[in-house]
Design an enzyme around this catalytic site. Structure first.
Site, PDB file in Angstrom:
ATOM      1  N   LYS A 239       8.511  -5.898   9.917  1.00 30.69           N
ATOM      2  CA  LYS A 239       7.491  -6.581   9.110  1.00 30.69           C
ATOM      3  C   LYS A 239       8.101  -7.128   7.825  1.00 30.69           C
ATOM      4  O   LYS A 239       8.538  -6.384   6.953  1.00 30.69           O
ATOM      5  CB  LYS A 239       6.352  -5.644   8.729  1.00 30.69           C
ATOM      6  CG  LYS A 239       5.235  -6.430   8.047  1.00 30.69           C
ATOM      7  CD  LYS A 239       4.265  -5.557   7.272  1.00 30.69           C
ATOM      8  CE  LYS A 239       4.503  -5.544   5.792  1.00 30.69           C
ATOM      9  NZ  LYS A 239       4.286  -6.817   5.093  1.00 30.69           N
TER      10      LYS A 239
ATOM     11  N   GLY B  91      11.819  -1.066  -0.226  1.00 28.32           N
ATOM     12  CA  GLY B  91      10.729  -1.519  -1.085  1.00 28.32           C
ATOM     13  C   GLY B  91      10.615  -0.629  -2.297  1.00 28.32           C
ATOM     14  O   GLY B  91      11.592   0.005  -2.719  1.00 28.32           O
TER      15      GLY B  91
ATOM     16  N   THR C 249       9.516   2.437  -4.904  1.00 30.82           N
ATOM     17  CA  THR C 249       9.478   3.899  -4.852  1.00 30.82           C
ATOM     18  C   THR C 249       8.047   4.368  -4.586  1.00 30.82           C
ATOM     19  O   THR C 249       7.824   5.335  -3.843  1.00 30.82           O
ATOM     20  CB  THR C 249      10.033   4.478  -6.169  1.00 30.82           C
ATOM     21  OG1 THR C 249      11.412   4.086  -6.267  1.00 30.82           O
ATOM     22  CG2 THR C 249       9.939   5.991  -6.217  1.00 30.82           C
TER      23      THR C 249
ATOM     24  N   GLU D 195      15.032   2.885   1.216  1.00 34.24           N
ATOM     25  CA  GLU D 195      15.844   2.214   0.187  1.00 34.24           C
ATOM     26  C   GLU D 195      14.871   1.743  -0.878  1.00 34.24           C
ATOM     27  O   GLU D 195      14.110   0.812  -0.647  1.00 34.24           O
ATOM     28  CB  GLU D 195      16.573   0.996   0.790  1.00 34.24           C
ATOM     29  CG  GLU D 195      17.514   1.322   1.930  1.00 34.24           C
ATOM     30  CD  GLU D 195      18.858   1.845   1.454  1.00 34.24           C
ATOM     31  OE1 GLU D 195      19.061   1.959   0.229  1.00 34.24           O
ATOM     32  OE2 GLU D 195      19.695   2.146   2.315  1.00 34.24           O
TER      33      GLU D 195
ATOM     34  N   CYS E  34      17.193  -4.739  -6.475  1.00 36.07           N
ATOM     35  CA  CYS E  34      17.017  -3.302  -6.644  1.00 36.07           C
ATOM     36  C   CYS E  34      18.179  -2.691  -7.422  1.00 36.07           C
ATOM     37  O   CYS E  34      18.004  -1.760  -8.186  1.00 36.07           O
ATOM     38  CB  CYS E  34      16.878  -2.631  -5.290  1.00 36.07           C
ATOM     39  SG  CYS E  34      18.173  -3.132  -4.153  1.00 36.07           S
TER      40      CYS E  34
ATOM     41  N   GLU F  95      11.381   0.249 -13.704  1.00 38.66           N
ATOM     42  CA  GLU F  95      11.940  -0.941 -13.055  1.00 38.66           C
ATOM     43  C   GLU F  95      11.027  -2.147 -13.316  1.00 38.66           C
ATOM     44  O   GLU F  95       9.862  -2.132 -12.940  1.00 38.66           O
ATOM     45  CB  GLU F  95      12.048  -0.695 -11.542  1.00 38.66           C
ATOM     46  CG  GLU F  95      12.763  -1.814 -10.822  1.00 38.66           C
ATOM     47  CD  GLU F  95      12.799  -1.603  -9.309  1.00 38.66           C
ATOM     48  OE1 GLU F  95      11.757  -1.232  -8.735  1.00 38.66           O
ATOM     49  OE2 GLU F  95      13.866  -1.820  -8.726  1.00 38.66           O
TER      50      GLU F  95
HETATM   51  P1  NAP Z   1       6.735  -2.921  -1.894  1.00 38.94           P
HETATM   52  O1  NAP Z   1       5.500  -3.337  -2.579  1.00 38.94           O
HETATM   53  O2  NAP Z   1       7.028  -1.479  -1.786  1.00 38.94           O
HETATM   54  O3  NAP Z   1       6.703  -3.604  -0.467  1.00 38.94           O
HETATM   55  C1  NAP Z   1       7.766  -3.497   0.457  1.00 38.94           C
HETATM   56  C2  NAP Z   1       7.237  -3.740   1.849  1.00 38.94           C
HETATM   57  O4  NAP Z   1       6.345  -2.684   2.214  1.00 38.94           O
HETATM   58  C3  NAP Z   1       6.451  -5.027   1.997  1.00 38.94           C
HETATM   59  O5  NAP Z   1       6.689  -5.560   3.271  1.00 38.94           O
HETATM   60  C4  NAP Z   1       5.020  -4.532   1.852  1.00 38.94           C
HETATM   61  O6  NAP Z   1       4.079  -5.397   2.426  1.00 38.94           O
HETATM   62  C5  NAP Z   1       5.095  -3.222   2.595  1.00 38.94           C
HETATM   63  N1  NAP Z   1       4.038  -2.265   2.250  1.00 38.94           N
HETATM   64  C6  NAP Z   1       3.194  -2.257   1.194  1.00 38.94           C
HETATM   65  N2  NAP Z   1       2.397  -1.182   1.226  1.00 38.94           N
HETATM   66  C7  NAP Z   1       2.737  -0.477   2.330  1.00 38.94           C
HETATM   67  C8  NAP Z   1       2.285   0.754   2.909  1.00 38.94           C
HETATM   68  N3  NAP Z   1       1.323   1.476   2.345  1.00 38.94           N
HETATM   69  N4  NAP Z   1       2.874   1.179   4.042  1.00 38.94           N
HETATM   70  C9  NAP Z   1       3.873   0.476   4.619  1.00 38.94           C
HETATM   71  N5  NAP Z   1       4.336  -0.685   4.135  1.00 38.94           N
HETATM   72  C10 NAP Z   1       3.790  -1.162   2.984  1.00 38.94           C
HETATM   73  O7  NAP Z   1       8.012  -3.542  -2.588  1.00 38.94           O
HETATM   74  P2  NAP Z   1       8.252  -5.062  -2.980  1.00 38.94           P
HETATM   75  O8  NAP Z   1       7.445  -5.343  -4.198  1.00 38.94           O
HETATM   76  O9  NAP Z   1       8.083  -5.936  -1.795  1.00 38.94           O
HETATM   77  O10 NAP Z   1       9.815  -5.064  -3.310  1.00 38.94           O
HETATM   78  C11 NAP Z   1      10.314  -4.676  -4.530  1.00 38.94           C
HETATM   79  C12 NAP Z   1      10.833  -3.245  -4.491  1.00 38.94           C
HETATM   80  O11 NAP Z   1      11.793  -3.100  -3.463  1.00 38.94           O
HETATM   81  C13 NAP Z   1      11.548  -2.900  -5.762  1.00 38.94           C
HETATM   82  O12 NAP Z   1      11.149  -1.622  -6.196  1.00 38.94           O
HETATM   83  C14 NAP Z   1      13.011  -2.883  -5.355  1.00 38.94           C
HETATM   84  O13 NAP Z   1      13.823  -2.093  -6.153  1.00 38.94           O
HETATM   85  C15 NAP Z   1      12.944  -2.427  -3.952  1.00 38.94           C
HETATM   86  N6  NAP Z   1      14.150  -2.817  -3.196  1.00 38.94           N
HETATM   87  C16 NAP Z   1      15.056  -1.839  -2.866  1.00 38.94           C
HETATM   88  C17 NAP Z   1      16.219  -2.160  -2.186  1.00 38.94           C
HETATM   89  C18 NAP Z   1      17.224  -1.088  -1.815  1.00 38.94           C
HETATM   90  O14 NAP Z   1      18.073  -1.342  -0.981  1.00 38.94           O
HETATM   91  N7  NAP Z   1      17.147   0.103  -2.397  1.00 38.94           N
HETATM   92  C19 NAP Z   1      16.468  -3.475  -1.819  1.00 38.94           C
HETATM   93  C20 NAP Z   1      15.539  -4.451  -2.174  1.00 38.94           C
HETATM   94  C21 NAP Z   1      14.377  -4.097  -2.853  1.00 38.94           C
HETATM   95  P3  NAP Z   1       3.425  -6.542   1.515  1.00 38.94           P
HETATM   96  O15 NAP Z   1       4.484  -7.503   1.186  1.00 38.94           O
HETATM   97  O16 NAP Z   1       2.402  -7.121   2.389  1.00 38.94           O
HETATM   98  O17 NAP Z   1       2.859  -5.868   0.311  1.00 38.94           O
END
Ligand code: NAP
Ligand code: MG
Length: 489
Positions: A193, A245, A247, A267, A301, A398
């Site tokens: 997804k 995504g 934390t 991650e 990230c 963050e």
């Molecule tokens: P996010 O809000 O956590 O969303 C990540 C993904 O999870 C999206 O596809 C989101 O869908 C989905 N999602 C949302 N709620 C969910 C739930 N309850 N159950 C399952 N899936 C769910 O994060 P983001 O805002 O897209 O990305 C930014 C974050 O990612 C930052 O904190 C960043 O540090 C982290 N990140 C980490 C890494 C690493 O390798 N450590 C790499 C890149 C990014 P929707 O888009 O539809 O909300």
């Protein structure tokens, strides 16, 4: 105009494709269905959502909103495909994965342009970093498909089954590659997804998967919202969850998986420390700090969002950072000279702006470059805060935008203590002329990746992942295989 020297230096070490001179050749469909069982199919409930270009706020396409029923269909397609896929000769599986990499390279211009249109990142980055690195991941893991017995000598490596994969919006294609390539190489099938604001390169990837002739159902891509992700996490037919995504969502997923047999990798977020000692090559360090925080609008990230600079050079470094920030061009992501593109979404811009207010409210001194920004779209000028302390929210949390928090230190131990004073542990950077300091600091900073005299370098052969609230498990390299296998004696 930016010269090659003063552009954000970012060298992923992979072959570059030429820039798209125009966007005429880009094929974005008006509407996308879900990629299930090898076909694009309409969502069961007939619901779609818009994806927009954050640089213009214009609609690019409509994308299917997958419900629980669609996720169930995708998981069943992946299960059905699993048997034949796992019985296929590993070298044959490898050939399919190579094919994805090759086709992706052939279509690299289109991928790069779509990534920049849908997500707002500068075309120079999508073209020179995201797309070549994504192809490199498929090439790298294709090579492992028939060599797993050498990766884990003396042990039997078995795939897990159906892998559910959920990715964020900051590196949409690259994160899809990080997830799909190792899963397939290990013999799993997948349901992926993409994030809500950036589904289009995943849809392009679905076309590549189909054109590569991968057997139907081995790769399924379902677009949707958070509920779609949750439906994947909670589906009993899924054997492994790979999540990248925030934390916050990572915690929800971990709770949902507690007590199940599903293997998982998380991650999550980061708040990396970049540490400059007085003996560092200052100009090189300044360039690295700029790259560390402003690459991809700071939507990274592992971004170096906290800077610790040794007191005796602090004034010089801060002045040089400000001068360099003035030269950065913010604007049209499709312009080859752009250094900083659009903020990914209205929501993310609101978050960043709220942190700018918080930082000032906490007594921090904010500096922003004076560059012009377009009237429409979502933009944030490169920003830094001085006069902040460890307890400030802009230092602890963050922000995920082009915002750097700067503090000073006197001694090595002070720098180390401050660097480790964070709930996160994903990455870090150290800038010094002394090898001994590099070794001591890289061993003592509690972070999955620590760069020395460079920053933000990635390679498919090296593992990536965090400690503490930055997650668990590793992706990339040999470690990335482990995450998709059950190892037996
Ligand atoms: P996010 O809000 O956590 O969303 C990540 C993904 O999870 C999206 O596809 C989101 O869908 C989905 N999602 C949302 N709620 C969910 C739930 N309850 N159950 C399952 N899936 C769910 O994060 P983001 O805002 O897209 O990305 C930014 C974050 O990612 C930052 O904190 C960043 O540090 C982290 N990140 C980490 C890494 C690493 O390798 N450590 C790499 C890149 C990014 P929707 O888009 O539809 O909300
Ligand atoms: Mg979009």
């Amino acid at each position: 105009m930016a010269t090659p020297e003063n552009k954000l230096a970012f060298d992923a070490g992979w072959q570059y494709s030429p820039a798209p001179e125009s966007t005429d050749h880009i094929k974005v469909r008006k509407r996308y269905g879900l990629f299930i069982g090898g076909d694009f199919v309409a969502p069961e409930k007939g619901k779609y959502f818009d994806t927009v270009n954050p640089a213009t706020e214009e609609k690019l396409s409509r994308v299917a909103l997958a419900s629980d029923a669609d996720v169930d269909k995708a998981v069943k397609a992946a299960r059905k495909a699993y048997g034949p896929w796992v019985r296929m000769k590993p070298a044959e599986r490898g050939k399919y994965i190579y094919r994805i990499a090759r086709i992706m390279q052939e279509r690299s211009r289109e991928f790069a342009a779509i990534e920049s249109l849908d997500g707002g990142k500068p075309i120079r980055e999508s073209r020179d970093v995201d797309v070549p690195l994504a192809a490199a991941h498929f090439f790298y893991y294709a090579g492992w498909a028939d060599k797993l017995e050498y990766a884990f000598p003396g042990r039997k490596a078995r795939p897990l089954g159906v892998a559910g994969q959920i990715i964020p919006w900051n590196f949409p294609l690259l994160m899809a590659a990080w997830k799909i390539a190792p899963a397939l190489a290990c013999g799993n099938t997948v349901v992926l997804k993409p994030a809500e604001t950036t589904p289009l390169t995943a849809m392009k990837l679905a076309e590549v998967v189909a054109d590569a002739g991968i057997p139907d159902g081995v790769v399924n891509i379902v677009t949707g919202a958070g509920e779609t992700g949750a439906a994947i996490v909670n589906h009993p037919g899924v054997d492994k969850i790979a999540f990248t995504g925030s934390t916050e969502v990572g915690r929800i997923i971990q709770q949902a998986l507690a007590g199940t047999n599903k293997k998982y990798t998380l991650e999550l977020g980061g708040k990396a420390a970049n540490i400059i000692f007085a003996d560092a090559a200052i100009d090189q360090a300044v360039e690295g700090i700029i790259n560390g925080i402003f690459f991809n609008q700071g939507h990274v990230c592992c971004a170096g969002s906290r800077l610790f600079v040794q007191e005796s050079v602090a004034e010089e470094v801060i002045q040089k950072l400000k001068d360099r920030m003035e030269t950065l061009i913010v604007g049209d992501p499709l312009d080859k000279n752009t250094d900083i593109g659009a903020i990914n979404s209205r929501q993310q811009l609101d978050t960043i702006e709220s942190y700018l207010a918080i930082g000032q409210g906490e007594g921090g001194e904010m500096y922003q470059s004076s560059c012009p920004v377009p009237d429409k779209g979502y933009w944030c000028r490169p920003t830094l805060f001085t006069g902040v302390s460890q307890s400030n929210r802009v230092v602890q949390e963050e922000i995920f935008g082009p915002v750097l928090a700067i503090q000073t230190f006197r001694t090595f131990d002070e720098a180390l203590t401050k660097a480790n004073n964070t709930p996160y542990g994903l990455s870090g950077g150290v800038w010094t002329d002394k090898g001994a300091k590099i070794f001591k600091m890289t061993q003592s900073v509690r972070a999955g990746v620590v760069w020395a005299n460079t920053f933000n370098k990635f390679d498919p052969t090296s593992p990536f992942g965090g400690y503490k609230e930055s997650g668990m498990g590793r992706e990339g390299g040999l470690h990335g295989l482990d995450a998709y296998l059950r190892l037996e004696a």
